[in-house]
Motif scaffolding. Structure first.
Motif, PDB file in Angstrom:
ATOM      1  N   GLY A  63      16.071   6.698  21.088  1.00 31.44           N
ATOM      2  CA  GLY A  63      14.755   6.482  20.486  1.00 31.44           C
ATOM      3  C   GLY A  63      14.070   7.730  19.993  1.00 31.44           C
ATOM      4  N   GLN A  64      14.722   8.892  20.065  1.00 30.30           N
ATOM      5  CA  GLN A  64      14.082  10.118  19.586  1.00 30.30           C
ATOM      6  C   GLN A  64      14.203  10.293  18.071  1.00 30.30           C
ATOM      7  OE1 GLN A  64      14.420  13.763  21.798  1.00 30.30           O
ATOM      8  NE2 GLN A  64      15.314  12.736  23.556  1.00 30.30           N
ATOM      9  N   TYR A  65      15.082   9.550  17.446  1.00 30.10           N
ATOM     10  CA  TYR A  65      15.348   9.683  16.009  1.00 30.10           C
ATOM     11  C   TYR A  65      15.202   8.303  15.368  1.00 30.10           C
ATOM     12  CZ  TYR A  65      17.955  10.802  11.714  1.00 30.10           C
ATOM     13  OH  TYR A  65      18.334  10.990  10.408  1.00 30.10           O
ATOM     14  N   VAL A  66      14.481   8.252  14.263  1.00 34.20           N
ATOM     15  CA  VAL A  66      14.299   6.989  13.559  1.00 34.20           C
ATOM     16  C   VAL A  66      14.675   7.169  12.100  1.00 34.20           C
ATOM     17  CG1 VAL A  66      11.841   7.491  13.096  1.00 34.20           C
ATOM     18  CG2 VAL A  66      12.670   5.130  13.018  1.00 34.20           C
ATOM     19  N   ALA A  67      15.371   6.179  11.571  1.00 34.05           N
ATOM     20  CA  ALA A  67      15.712   6.149  10.147  1.00 34.05           C
ATOM     21  C   ALA A  67      15.125   4.878   9.557  1.00 34.05           C
ATOM     22  CB  ALA A  67      17.226   6.174   9.950  1.00 34.05           C
ATOM     23  N   ASP A  68      14.225   5.036   8.589  1.00 36.58           N
ATOM     24  CA  ASP A  68      13.600   3.889   7.949  1.00 36.58           C
ATOM     25  C   ASP A  68      13.236   4.259   6.516  1.00 36.58           C
ATOM     26  OD1 ASP A  68      11.401   5.562   8.249  1.00 36.58           O
ATOM     27  OD2 ASP A  68      10.520   4.410   9.893  1.00 36.58           O
ATOM     28  N   ALA A  69      12.573   3.343   5.834  1.00 38.99           N
ATOM     29  CA  ALA A  69      12.216   3.574   4.430  1.00 38.99           C
ATOM     30  C   ALA A  69      11.212   4.715   4.284  1.00 38.99           C
ATOM     31  CB  ALA A  69      11.653   2.293   3.815  1.00 38.99           C
ATOM     32  N   THR A  74      10.268  10.211   2.053  1.00 41.96           N
ATOM     33  CA  THR A  74       9.760  11.577   2.220  1.00 41.96           C
ATOM     34  C   THR A  74      10.893  12.600   2.248  1.00 41.96           C
ATOM     35  OG1 THR A  74       9.658  11.112   4.606  1.00 41.96           O
ATOM     36  CG2 THR A  74       7.611  10.914   3.341  1.00 41.96           C
ATOM     37  N   LYS A  75      12.064  12.228   2.779  1.00 43.71           N
ATOM     38  CA  LYS A  75      13.196  13.150   2.784  1.00 43.71           C
ATOM     39  C   LYS A  75      13.672  13.458   1.366  1.00 43.71           C
ATOM     40  CE  LYS A  75      15.153  12.172   7.358  1.00 43.71           C
ATOM     41  NZ  LYS A  75      16.304  11.585   8.091  1.00 43.71           N
ATOM     42  N   ILE A  76      13.678  12.460   0.499  1.00 45.05           N
ATOM     43  CA  ILE A  76      14.087  12.692  -0.890  1.00 45.05           C
ATOM     44  C   ILE A  76      13.134  13.694  -1.548  1.00 45.05           C
ATOM     45  CG2 ILE A  76      14.299  11.615  -3.165  1.00 45.05           C
ATOM     46  CD1 ILE A  76      16.602  11.025  -1.281  1.00 45.05           C
ATOM     47  N   LEU A  77      11.832  13.554  -1.286  1.00 47.00           N
ATOM     48  CA  LEU A  77      10.866  14.504  -1.836  1.00 47.00           C
ATOM     49  C   LEU A  77      11.130  15.912  -1.317  1.00 47.00           C
ATOM     50  CD1 LEU A  77       7.490  12.515  -1.607  1.00 47.00           C
ATOM     51  CD2 LEU A  77       9.009  12.760  -3.576  1.00 47.00           C
ATOM     52  N   VAL A  78      11.379  16.030  -0.019  1.00 48.67           N
ATOM     53  CA  VAL A  78      11.606  17.342   0.586  1.00 48.67           C
ATOM     54  C   VAL A  78      12.876  17.988   0.038  1.00 48.67           C
ATOM     55  CG1 VAL A  78      12.335  18.396   2.760  1.00 48.67           C
ATOM     56  CG2 VAL A  78      10.289  16.970   2.697  1.00 48.67           C
ATOM     57  N   VAL A 313      -8.795   6.601   5.579  1.00 51.57           N
ATOM     58  CA  VAL A 313      -9.266   5.213   5.561  1.00 51.57           C
ATOM     59  C   VAL A 313      -8.419   4.338   6.463  1.00 51.57           C
ATOM     60  CG1 VAL A 313     -10.237   5.450   3.249  1.00 51.57           C
ATOM     61  CG2 VAL A 313      -7.883   4.650   3.501  1.00 51.57           C
ATOM     62  N   GLY A 314      -7.176   4.781   6.763  1.00 54.71           N
ATOM     63  CA  GLY A 314      -6.353   4.090   7.756  1.00 54.71           C
ATOM     64  C   GLY A 314      -5.850   2.727   7.350  1.00 54.71           C
ATOM     65  N   THR A 315      -5.749   2.436   6.058  1.00 51.58           N
ATOM     66  CA  THR A 315      -5.265   1.154   5.579  1.00 51.58           C
ATOM     67  C   THR A 315      -3.891   1.303   4.932  1.00 51.58           C
ATOM     68  OG1 THR A 315      -6.293   1.414   3.399  1.00 51.58           O
ATOM     69  CG2 THR A 315      -7.631   0.391   5.148  1.00 51.58           C
ATOM     70  N   VAL A 316      -3.226   0.170   4.735  1.00 51.06           N
ATOM     71  CA  VAL A 316      -1.924   0.190   4.057  1.00 51.06           C
ATOM     72  C   VAL A 316      -2.068   0.732   2.649  1.00 51.06           C
ATOM     73  CG1 VAL A 316      -0.084  -1.278   3.172  1.00 51.06           C
ATOM     74  CG2 VAL A 316      -0.990  -1.683   5.466  1.00 51.06           C
ATOM     75  N   THR A 317      -3.129   0.330   1.952  1.00 51.41           N
ATOM     76  CA  THR A 317      -3.373   0.824   0.595  1.00 51.41           C
ATOM     77  C   THR A 317      -3.595   2.331   0.598  1.00 51.41           C
ATOM     78  OG1 THR A 317      -4.405  -1.288   0.036  1.00 51.41           O
ATOM     79  CG2 THR A 317      -4.802   0.536  -1.461  1.00 51.41           C
ATOM     80  N   GLY A 318      -4.297   2.818   1.596  1.00 51.34           N
ATOM     81  CA  GLY A 318      -4.555   4.249   1.679  1.00 51.34           C
ATOM     82  C   GLY A 318      -3.290   5.049   1.920  1.00 51.34           C
ATOM     83  N   LEU A 464       6.311   3.374  -7.172  1.00 53.34           N
ATOM     84  CA  LEU A 464       5.401   2.455  -6.484  1.00 53.34           C
ATOM     85  C   LEU A 464       6.142   1.573  -5.488  1.00 53.34           C
ATOM     86  CD1 LEU A 464       3.094   1.319  -9.448  1.00 53.34           C
ATOM     87  CD2 LEU A 464       2.399   2.637  -7.456  1.00 53.34           C
ATOM     88  N   SER A 465       7.285   1.034  -5.900  1.00 54.20           N
ATOM     89  CA  SER A 465       8.046   0.159  -5.006  1.00 54.20           C
ATOM     90  C   SER A 465       8.601   0.929  -3.816  1.00 54.20           C
ATOM     91  CB  SER A 465       9.172  -0.524  -5.777  1.00 54.20           C
ATOM     92  OG  SER A 465      10.064   0.434  -6.330  1.00 54.20           O
ATOM     93  N   ALA A 466       9.065   2.172  -4.059  1.00 53.75           N
ATOM     94  CA  ALA A 466       9.579   2.985  -2.953  1.00 53.75           C
ATOM     95  C   ALA A 466       8.465   3.338  -1.978  1.00 53.75           C
ATOM     96  CB  ALA A 466      10.229   4.256  -3.506  1.00 53.75           C
ATOM     97  N   ALA A 467       7.282   3.673  -2.485  1.00 51.54           N
ATOM     98  CA  ALA A 467       6.149   3.988  -1.616  1.00 51.54           C
ATOM     99  C   ALA A 467       5.709   2.760  -0.824  1.00 51.54           C
ATOM    100  CB  ALA A 467       4.987   4.524  -2.450  1.00 51.54           C
ATOM    101  N   GLN A 468       5.726   1.597  -1.461  1.00 50.70           N
ATOM    102  CA  GLN A 468       5.339   0.367  -0.763  1.00 50.70           C
ATOM    103  C   GLN A 468       6.324   0.058   0.364  1.00 50.70           C
ATOM    104  OE1 GLN A 468       2.466  -1.483  -1.194  1.00 50.70           O
ATOM    105  NE2 GLN A 468       3.221  -2.421   0.693  1.00 50.70           N
ATOM    106  N   ALA A 469       7.634   0.234   0.100  1.00 51.63           N
ATOM    107  CA  ALA A 469       8.629   0.007   1.131  1.00 51.63           C
ATOM    108  C   ALA A 469       8.444   0.985   2.294  1.00 51.63           C
ATOM    109  CB  ALA A 469      10.026   0.144   0.546  1.00 51.63           C
TER     110      ALA A 469
END
Length: 477
Positions: A63-69, A74-78, A313-318, A464-469
């Motif tokens: 549980g110390q490492y997580v792989a998700d969308a 963010t890894k692609i950006l880095v 703002v702490g929302t999904v849209t934010g 947009l779709s990648a950020a939403q995922a």
């Protein structure tokens, strides 16, 4: 579990092995190998990018490492930021006499640390990744060791970075002491249990947020940024302002939204104050700057404030707006620093705003690219920077955070002054002399960044779709 560990962490493992192989290749031969090592480092980042795109989803290493969308986005950006930094440094280091093979290896190890950070699902793995990144950045900041300003930049960053690391460890120890765990999922479960939240846990969270805020140079933890940006070699400054900043903001987002989501009221107040102060200081302090790198330092502080607006703002849209802002900011930043790296006259690097005088006549292509980047950073439609600000402003308005939205709009107007001043200097001031011919790699980066800034409004759907995922993976509820 062992197979899952290896398969999910394959990008980090491959990148670590590549860094070790490049180090061996660098120290064995007697001849100069800096160019070949740089090409190998770029290739390793590209291979890692392909592995990240093909990465599965799940937890590893207990549980110390997580792989998700979210980690994938963010890894692609880095990784893209790391490739851009090495392309910027390729010709610069040779001309400045600092073309040593250690530089690309340090960029690779810093990128490895960022990848570990972005997949951290535990305070311990978070600290390991952050320290690997920090130790590499301390060295590259002072890589031009014969330059007093570069040595000073590295020393200042090291001293203040050590303080931030201490704050992070102290905050993590408080969180562990009052929750009984360092795992993000278990921390979230302990906060959701009956019995309320202890004050010690909240204080620990504040220390963790403060330490991560140092890495993103948010006010009031920004004091190192102008001096380090100005003193470090320009390609290093470009790296500082792009990939590590994106990684640190993303890490802060994962920490506060994931395990500490139940404390949104507490950390939301802190993030809101930092966002407002960062926007104000970044806008007003940059007005009187005469050095372009120092101006970009204050500009980056302001942009961090805009990005934090989406988190506050702490929302999904934010959060979606924040991720879009990070992607757009990375592209804008790479373009601006490609111009700064290309600013050479008579074989000498120049950094003053006045050195751009008459660029529109002596180098129309570079002046046009810089104009696009300045307009985009100012948020002028239809360039990409406008949409980055639009999404975070909309999130603030929809959440009723009118103070954030008003401060954001007003500071955008102020910041437009110093962005437009650069355009005025390029097109209306008397030329001081033509810039030296720039290498092909810089021309390619300028053109690519310019096209992405101009064409974003035509094809925004993939981002947009990648950020939403990514947001959905971070906040599945």
């Amino acid at each position: 579990m062992s197979v899952m560990n290896w398969s999910l962490s394959l990008p980090e493992l491959v990148l670590a092995l590549c860094a070790l192989a490049l180090l061996v290749c660098g120290v064995i031969p007697k001849r100069d190998t800096s160019f070949g090592i740089t090409m190998g480092a770029i290739g390793s980042l590209v291979v890692t990018m392909a592995l990240v795109l093909a990465q599965g989803r799940g937890l590893a290493f207990n549980g110390q490492y997580v792989a998700d969308a979210f980690s994938r986005f963010t890894k692609i950006l880095v990784l893209a930021g790391g490739v851009a930094a090495m392309l910027l440094a390729l010709d610069w280091n040779r001309r400045e006499g600092i073309a040593r093979f250690e530089f690309p290896i340090l960029v690779v190890t810093a990128t490895l640390g960022m990848l570990v950070m972005l997949s951290a699902n535990d305070l311990l793995s978070l600290y390991m990744g952050l320290e690997l990144l920090s130790l590499s950045l301390y060295v590259v900041a002072s890589f031009d060791r014969d330059n007093g300003r570069s040595s000073e930049a590295g020393l200042k960053y090291f001293v203040l970075g050590a303080l931030a690391s201490g704050m992070l460890l102290y905050g993590a120890s408080l969180v562990y002491g009052f929750s009984g765990t360092t795992n993000f999922h278990r921390i979230a479960d302990s906060l959701g249990a009956d019995g309320g939240v202890s004050a010690g846990l909240v204080i620990g969270l504040i220390f963790v947020v403060a330490a991560l805020s140092f890495k993103i140079s948010a006010v009031p933890f920004h004091m190192w940024t102008p001096d380090v940006y100005e003193g470090a070699p320009t390609p290093v400054t470009a790296f500082f302002a792009s990939a590590p900043k994106v990684a640190a903001v993303a890490l802060l987002t994962r920490v506060v939204v994931g395990p500490f989501g139940e404390l949104a009221t507490q950390w939301g107040q802190v993030i809101t104050v930092m966002a407002i102060l960062s926007m104000l200081l970044g806008s007003f302090a940059a007005v009187g700057q005469r050095n372009v790198k120092r101006l970009m330092a204050y500009s980056s502080i302001g942009h961090v404030g805009y990005a934090l607006m989406g988190l506050a703002v702490g929302t999904v849209t934010g959060v979606r707006g924040l991720l879009l802002y990070l992607a757009i900011y990375l592209v804008m930043n790479v373009g601006v620093f490609a111009v700064l790296v290309a600013m050479r006259r008579n074989g000498r690097a120049v950094e003053g705003i006045s050195d751009l005088a008459g660029l529109g006549r002596t180098d129309p292509m570079m002046a046009l690219a810089m104009t696009i980047f300045m307009f985009s950073m100012a948020g002028i439609p239809p360039l990409a920077g406008f949409f980055g600000k639009l999404y975070v402003f909309l999130a603030a308005v929809q959440s009723g955070a009118w103070l954030l939205a008003v401060v954001g709009v007003l500071t955008s107007v102020v910041s437009a002054y110093y962005y437009l001043r650069i355009i005025k200097v390029m097109y209306f001031d008397v030329p001081e002399g033509a810039m030296d011919p720039r290498p092909t790699g810089l021309t390619v980066l300028l053109a690519a960044s310019g096209v992405l800034n101009v064409g974003f409004f035509l094809f925004p759907a993939p981002v947009l779709s990648a950020a939403q995922a990514a947001v959905t993976a971070l906040t599945p509820g």
